[in-house]
Design an enzyme around this catalytic site. Sequence first.
Site, PDB file in Angstrom:
ATOM      1  N   GLU A  47       4.509  -9.520  10.692  1.00 30.23           N
ATOM      2  CA  GLU A  47       5.627 -10.382  11.029  1.00 30.23           C
ATOM      3  C   GLU A  47       5.655 -10.533  12.544  1.00 30.23           C
ATOM      4  OE1 GLU A  47       9.352 -11.693  12.085  1.00 30.23           O
ATOM      5  OE2 GLU A  47       8.912  -9.582  12.358  1.00 30.23           O
ATOM      6  N   SER A  73       9.813 -13.961  10.066  1.00 29.15           N
ATOM      7  CA  SER A  73      11.008 -13.618   9.297  1.00 29.15           C
ATOM      8  C   SER A  73      12.092 -14.634   9.629  1.00 29.15           C
ATOM      9  CB  SER A  73      11.489 -12.217   9.680  1.00 29.15           C
ATOM     10  OG  SER A  73      12.046 -12.245  10.985  1.00 29.15           O
TER      11      SER A  73
END
Length: 157
Positions: A47, A73
Amino acid sequence: MLTHTGPAVIFESQEEACDGILAGKVKEGDVVVVRYEGPKGGPGMQEMLSPTSYIMGAGLGESVALITDGRFSGGTRGACIGHISPEAAVGGPIGLLKDGDIIEIDIPKRTINVKLSPARLAERQMTLPDRKVPRRGYLAKYASLVGGADTGAILNW
């Protein structure tokens, strides 16, 4: 920032991108490219919150875009495009980019282009270096079985 054109600043991992952004390698107008973070290249999909946070913290959020074969995210801000497929680890175009290549992003048109001829891209494809990937253990098994982000990055048993 729905459209952006700028020179590529290439990083081969999220960690390298974080170090480079903090060291001042990214300037206003750049397009940060973080590659080899896709399902096979990671392996897994890191991420990208840290690189995008560092870009925002440096005051570059309105003038720098980021593209990656990794993921984002819900906390990501700015012009950030992830899940680039095919990913660098399988020879996708993101792996052919070099520092300074001019990248054009047009979010309303849903396009990302590099100002290089098809012949130049084909030439670069022929000279791609081998990328170190896990050759044994669970990460090697995962990398050999996982599909691309465009198909959900699921394991193909």
